[in-house]
Motif scaffolding. Sequence first.
Motif, PDB file in Angstrom:
ATOM      1  N   SER A 152       0.738  -1.300  -0.116  1.00  0.00           N
ATOM      2  CA  SER A 152       0.024   0.038   0.139  1.00  0.00           C
ATOM      3  C   SER A 152       0.807   1.158  -0.049  1.00  0.00           C
ATOM      4  O   SER A 152       0.751   2.086  -0.736  1.00  0.00           O
ATOM      5  CB  SER A 152      -0.788   0.061   1.204  1.00  0.00           C
ATOM      6  N   ASP A 201      -5.564  -0.580  -4.828  1.00  0.00           N
ATOM      7  CA  ASP A 201      -5.030  -1.407  -3.617  1.00  0.00           C
ATOM      8  C   ASP A 201      -5.973  -1.975  -2.914  1.00  0.00           C
ATOM      9  O   ASP A 201      -7.029  -1.667  -2.418  1.00  0.00           O
ATOM     10  CB  ASP A 201      -4.739  -0.033  -2.735  1.00  0.00           C
ATOM     11  N   GLU A 202      -5.935  -3.399  -3.163  1.00  0.00           N
ATOM     12  CA  GLU A 202      -6.855  -4.496  -2.842  1.00  0.00           C
ATOM     13  C   GLU A 202      -8.223  -4.091  -2.944  1.00  0.00           C
ATOM     14  O   GLU A 202      -9.115  -4.091  -1.988  1.00  0.00           O
ATOM     15  CB  GLU A 202      -6.495  -4.926  -1.553  1.00  0.00           C
TER      16      GLU A 202
HETATM   17 MG    MG Z   1      -2.154  -2.853   2.239  1.00  0.00          MG
END
Ligand code: MG
Length: 241
Positions: free
Chosen positions: A41, A161-162
């Motif tokens: 991240s 991000d995910e």
């Molecule tokens: Mg992360």
Amino acid sequence: MINLKNVSKWYGHFQVLTDCTTEVQKGEVVVVCGPSGSGKSTLIKTVNGLEPIQQGNILVNGTEVNNKKTNLAQLRSKVGMVFQHFELFPHLSIIDNLVLAQVKVLKRDKAAARDKGLKLLDRVGLTAHAQKFPGQLSGGQQQRVAIARALCMDPIAMLFDEPTSALDPEMINEVLDVMVELAQEGMTMMVVTHEMGFARKVANRVIFMDEGKIIEDTRKDDFFNNPQSDRAKDFLAKILH
Ligand SMILES: [Mg+2]
Ligand SMILES: Nc1ncnc2c1ncn2[C@@H]1O[C@H](COP(=O)(O)OP(=O)(O)O)[C@@H](O)[C@H]1O
């Protein structure tokens, strides 16, 4: 399009990124994976200046992200980011969520912003929900709205991000399908995800991180068929079984 050179970053005394170097060409899709806490991240947030760095250099389409003279708001409007939690404005209707940044940041007129918003809502299959509020939509639908919102800005690249990790399993594919389509249309993408099906389908390269370092940065097939490091082998064994 995106160029990271010897990037290091610290949170206080803790070094979160160590000497990270990589690049993403125009139209390339790069998947970033690795264990929790490995810095994925943080790395992706440095690309649009959401996290400052202490060493190294980052260029996005020729613009130096960490140059004090760089207009970060302008840069961020061109580099779309989609997070795990959708971060829509709860008090605004879906269409107003899509219009807001177009008017505020790009100074588009309201009618044009609305047209654009509706077009992109159609693209993610949510036209019927334009007047609803985020709380009335499922997680998968909200994430598709978040993607549409980023696309309204005509981004030159997209960071994820995910994007599916907060979703119930049955909603993951509707979001991945939108991302696959984007990738196939040639969008430049950097995607933190553990969805290896997505990686296999559309990634050009895979970056594997551990403890703040880029351990592997290889073509997709090499990563899956012939990972070099024990840590990547370990990770793949865990995630694929
Ligand atoms: Mg992360
Ligand atoms: N704002 C912060 N302050 C201090 N440490 C942080 C902060 N954000 C993240 N970290 C630490 O940095 C490391 C990497 O975090 P992160 O980039 O979120 O990893 P990942 O996304 O791979 O799970 C973790 O050890 C995390 O605890």
